[in-house]
Design a protein around this motif. Structure first.
Motif, PDB file in Angstrom:
ATOM      1  N   PHE A 160      33.631  23.029  26.184  1.00  0.00           N
ATOM      2  CA  PHE A 160      34.470  22.406  25.167  1.00  0.00           C
ATOM      3  C   PHE A 160      35.815  23.115  25.046  1.00  0.00           C
ATOM      4  O   PHE A 160      36.839  22.482  24.803  1.00  0.00           O
ATOM      5  N   PHE A 161      35.832  24.418  25.228  1.00  0.00           N
ATOM      6  CA  PHE A 161      37.096  25.154  25.190  1.00  0.00           C
ATOM      7  C   PHE A 161      38.004  24.747  26.337  1.00  0.00           C
ATOM      8  O   PHE A 161      39.206  24.542  26.150  1.00  0.00           O
ATOM      9  N   GLN A 203      29.862  25.706  24.766  1.00  0.00           N
ATOM     10  CA  GLN A 203      31.068  26.035  24.013  1.00  0.00           C
ATOM     11  C   GLN A 203      32.236  26.325  24.961  1.00  0.00           C
ATOM     12  O   GLN A 203      33.373  25.948  24.689  1.00  0.00           O
ATOM     13  N   ASN A 233      49.678  31.622  20.081  1.00  0.00           N
ATOM     14  CA  ASN A 233      48.608  31.261  21.017  1.00  0.00           C
ATOM     15  C   ASN A 233      47.777  32.454  21.463  1.00  0.00           C
ATOM     16  O   ASN A 233      46.558  32.325  21.638  1.00  0.00           O
ATOM     17  N   LEU A 279      43.394  19.219  26.924  1.00  0.00           N
ATOM     18  CA  LEU A 279      43.989  18.277  25.974  1.00  0.00           C
ATOM     19  C   LEU A 279      45.201  18.869  25.271  1.00  0.00           C
ATOM     20  O   LEU A 279      46.171  18.165  24.989  1.00  0.00           O
ATOM     21  N   PHE A 280      45.161  20.166  24.990  1.00  0.00           N
ATOM     22  CA  PHE A 280      46.281  20.841  24.365  1.00  0.00           C
ATOM     23  C   PHE A 280      47.533  20.718  25.225  1.00  0.00           C
ATOM     24  O   PHE A 280      48.606  20.342  24.746  1.00  0.00           O
ATOM     25  N   VAL A 328      37.954  21.888  27.996  1.00  0.00           N
ATOM     26  CA  VAL A 328      38.404  20.516  27.742  1.00  0.00           C
ATOM     27  C   VAL A 328      39.506  20.506  26.686  1.00  0.00           C
ATOM     28  O   VAL A 328      40.521  19.819  26.834  1.00  0.00           O
ATOM     29  N   SER A 329      39.341  21.290  25.631  1.00  0.00           N
ATOM     30  CA  SER A 329      40.360  21.323  24.582  1.00  0.00           C
ATOM     31  C   SER A 329      41.646  21.967  25.077  1.00  0.00           C
ATOM     32  O   SER A 329      42.745  21.567  24.664  1.00  0.00           O
ATOM     33  N   LEU A 330      41.554  22.929  25.976  1.00  0.00           N
ATOM     34  CA  LEU A 330      42.748  23.527  26.560  1.00  0.00           C
ATOM     35  C   LEU A 330      43.506  22.498  27.400  1.00  0.00           C
ATOM     36  O   LEU A 330      44.743  22.415  27.334  1.00  0.00           O
TER      37      LEU A 330
END
Length: 66
Positions: free
Chosen positions: A41-42, A38, A13, A48-49, A44-46
């Motif tokens: 989105f990072f 961007q 990671n 979701l991760f 949001v993806s974190l």
């Protein structure tokens, strides 16, 4: 949440986060208006991760559907 952080593979990671930071910094210097999109989105993806990492996946292994 602390247990979830302890269970992460940080050898994988940390390089990913470093590459993301380098990419975001280069995007900030090139096109600042795209940086914020961007970056959003990072984040949001974190989220979701960590949500997917917390999900118990074992019940789905033998699920075949009807």
């Amino acid at each position: 949440m602390l247990t979830l952080l302890k269970l992460q593979d940080w050898k994988l990671n940390i390089p990913v986060f470093i590459l993301v930071a380098i990419g975001l910094l280069s995007l900030l210097s090139a096109k600042p208006e795209l940086f914020w999109k961007q970056f959003l989105f990072f984040i949001v993806s974190l989220f979701l991760f960590f949500l997917i990492a917390k999900t118990e996946w074992r019940p789905f292994i033998n699920y075949r559907g009807a």
